[in-house]
Design an enzyme around this catalytic site. Structure first.
Site, PDB file in Angstrom:
ATOM      1  N   PRO A 127      31.901  32.875 -44.966  1.00  0.00           N
ATOM      2  CA  PRO A 127      32.889  33.270 -43.953  1.00  0.00           C
ATOM      3  C   PRO A 127      32.422  34.413 -43.057  1.00  0.00           C
ATOM      4  O   PRO A 127      32.740  34.449 -41.868  1.00  0.00           O
ATOM      5  CB  PRO A 127      34.097  33.696 -44.803  1.00  0.00           C
ATOM      6  CG  PRO A 127      33.972  32.879 -46.054  1.00  0.00           C
ATOM      7  CD  PRO A 127      32.497  32.775 -46.310  1.00  0.00           C
ATOM      8  N   ARG A 240      15.323  21.079 -38.973  1.00  0.00           N
ATOM      9  CA  ARG A 240      15.774  21.350 -37.608  1.00  0.00           C
ATOM     10  C   ARG A 240      15.279  20.315 -36.607  1.00  0.00           C
ATOM     11  O   ARG A 240      16.035  19.902 -35.725  1.00  0.00           O
ATOM     12  CB  ARG A 240      15.350  22.757 -37.178  1.00  0.00           C
ATOM     13  CG  ARG A 240      16.388  23.805 -37.537  1.00  0.00           C
ATOM     14  CD  ARG A 240      16.077  25.181 -37.009  1.00  0.00           C
ATOM     15  NE  ARG A 240      17.092  26.116 -37.450  1.00  0.00           N
ATOM     16  CZ  ARG A 240      16.857  27.383 -37.765  1.00  0.00           C
ATOM     17  NH1 ARG A 240      15.622  27.857 -37.699  1.00  0.00           N
ATOM     18  NH2 ARG A 240      17.844  28.170 -38.144  1.00  0.00           N
ATOM     19  N   GLN A 334      31.350  10.648 -17.256  1.00  0.00           N
ATOM     20  CA  GLN A 334      31.690  10.662 -15.829  1.00  0.00           C
ATOM     21  C   GLN A 334      31.490   9.281 -15.204  1.00  0.00           C
ATOM     22  O   GLN A 334      32.310   8.821 -14.401  1.00  0.00           O
ATOM     23  CB  GLN A 334      30.819  11.702 -15.106  1.00  0.00           C
ATOM     24  CG  GLN A 334      31.307  12.072 -13.716  1.00  0.00           C
ATOM     25  CD  GLN A 334      32.585  12.905 -13.765  1.00  0.00           C
ATOM     26  OE1 GLN A 334      32.922  13.465 -14.815  1.00  0.00           O
ATOM     27  NE2 GLN A 334      33.287  12.972 -12.659  1.00  0.00           N
ATOM     28  N   GLY A 338      37.855   6.920 -16.202  1.00  0.00           N
ATOM     29  CA  GLY A 338      38.959   7.012 -17.149  1.00  0.00           C
ATOM     30  C   GLY A 338      38.645   6.415 -18.501  1.00  0.00           C
ATOM     31  O   GLY A 338      39.065   6.931 -19.540  1.00  0.00           O
ATOM     32  N   GLU A 361      22.806  24.501 -38.315  1.00  0.00           N
ATOM     33  CA  GLU A 361      21.372  24.726 -38.578  1.00  0.00           C
ATOM     34  C   GLU A 361      20.720  25.585 -37.486  1.00  0.00           C
ATOM     35  O   GLU A 361      19.586  25.355 -37.087  1.00  0.00           O
ATOM     36  CB  GLU A 361      20.637  23.392 -38.759  1.00  0.00           C
ATOM     37  CG  GLU A 361      21.025  22.698 -40.047  1.00  0.00           C
ATOM     38  CD  GLU A 361      20.182  21.473 -40.345  1.00  0.00           C
ATOM     39  OE1 GLU A 361      18.951  21.521 -40.149  1.00  0.00           O
ATOM     40  OE2 GLU A 361      20.766  20.463 -40.782  1.00  0.00           O
TER      41      GLU A 361
END
Length: 384
Positions: A127, A240, A334, A338, A361
């Protein structure tokens, strides 16, 4: 159809191309029910294990083939984000066991995780310490032949469904990073509990873990006391680039969807593709995808061919691939108009999936710090 021409680049050989074809076949046959994320991930781990793909996520001899990990994550992400997640977390959760585990630890856990019979997790974040790993406050107190765990971990992927956790805690050999150690912790121990399940915009199993006087044998330690930070960074060095590969897979899917859209959608009697601005968007998207692929497979190739640390290369790959996948996917939304924001549509799902990859990460801002420091060190070395 997704572009596969990059597989002929010199970073990859025929064995990698065979592996990619195997992953494509498996990915195309996966059946994923997104209505129950926990159940879907459990089923995915079983299916990926049965298909042999999880063999790549762990290795008894510690030799992880990063290019195969990247290819698998790119392909799985292009098909479905949850499939990528299930594969990736098996690797991240057992990476430390592959690289630093004893023979007893490897023989106990790796056959199960590689077969899809046990789910693994990587418990690093707390945390009060996300990117600042050295600020970890969870403790492991030595008591005879045991360690006693106390503290919390949060944002833990596979939290709540994992059978084992690679856990990092402060053993106190020195201040900061040098006082951390790593442990393999089974999920069924007294004193261990899941205190919260965390919901995100792209649903995955995530949880907060709490340890209260949780006793584990000293034999559960990975490596030596005080090596936890080194172990964590070594694992992240391997994985990574694979995060970047997953972002690349999302971006490729977005580009594919956009290319199909501009031919099928008509505006003022002509295909959407005929608009020069749309062509400009597609050109930018294709450029970003190829540039990301070059960085991803350069980093993976460097690790596989013996470069001891690829911190700089991995940071560049993760930063560019994740940030630019976000841009590519936004352009796809885009282009769809819609329909691009319709809940559950492919590009809307990609839009939610990509965001977390720029955080976990090592957030994008942290990758910039890593790259800047590496560039400065190289410059000072040249001057010396």
């Amino acid at each position: 159809m997704a572009d596969t021409s990059y597989r002929s680049w010199p970073f990859l050989d025929e064995a990698h191309r065979d592996w990619a074809r195997q992953v494509e076949t498996v990915a195309a046959g996966l059946e994923i029910d997104h209505s129950d994320t926990d159940a879907a991930c459990r089923r995915l781990v079983q299916d990926l294990g049965a298909a042999g793909l999880l063999q790549a996520t762990a290795s008894p001899d510690g030799a992880l083939e990063v290019r195969n990990l990247c290819l698998a994550r790119e392909i799985l992400a292009r098909h479905d984000g949850l499939a990528d997640f299930a594969f990736a977390m098996q690797g991240l959760g057992t990476g430390a066991i592959s690289l630093f585990g004893t023979e007893a630890q490897k023989s106990r856990w790796l056959p199960q995780t590689r077969a899809g019979k046990a789910i693994s997790a990587f418990a690093l974040t707390e945390p009060g310490s996300g990117s600042d790993v050295a600020n970890s406050t969870m403790t492991a107190r030595r008591e005879g032949d045991d360690y006693i765990l106390n503290g919390e971990k949060t944002w833990i992927s596979n939290g709540g469904i994992a059978d084992l956790y690679t856990l990092f805690a402060r053993t106190g050999e020195a201040p900061g990073a040098k006082g951390l150690s790593a442990f393999v912790v089974p999920a069924d121990l007294p004193g261990f509990e899941i205190t919260e399940r965390l919901d995100t915009i792209a649903p995955h199993p995530l949880a907060t873990l709490r340890f209260t006087e949780c006793r584990i044998p000293a034999s559960a330690m990975l490596g030596a006391p005080g090596q936890g930070f080194r172990i964590a960074m070594s694992v992240l060095d391997v994985f990574r680039p694979t995060v970047a590969a997953a972002a690349l897979g999302f971006a490729r899917r977005a580009l594919d969807e956009a290319l199909a859209r501009v031919d099928s959608r008509h505006v003022q009697g002509a295909p959407l593709f005929d608009l020069q601005m749309v062509q400009g968007h597609l050109a930018d998207m294709a450029l970003d995808v190829d540039a990301a692929a070059l960085l991803v497979y350069r980093a993976a190739w460097a690790k596989d061919t013996g470069t001891p640390r690829i911190t700089r290369e991995a940071a560049m790959a993760k930063l560019f691939a994740t940030d630019h996948a976000q841009i590519v996917i936004d352009k796809a939304v885009q282009i769809f108009g819609g329909e691009g924001v319709r809940s559950g549509s492919t590009v809307e799902t990609l839009y939610r999936e990509i965001r977390a990859l720029r955080i976990y990460e090592g957030a994008s801002d942290v990758q910039k710090v890593i790259i800047a420091r590496a560039a400065r060190a190289a410059h000072q070395g040249d001057r010396a």
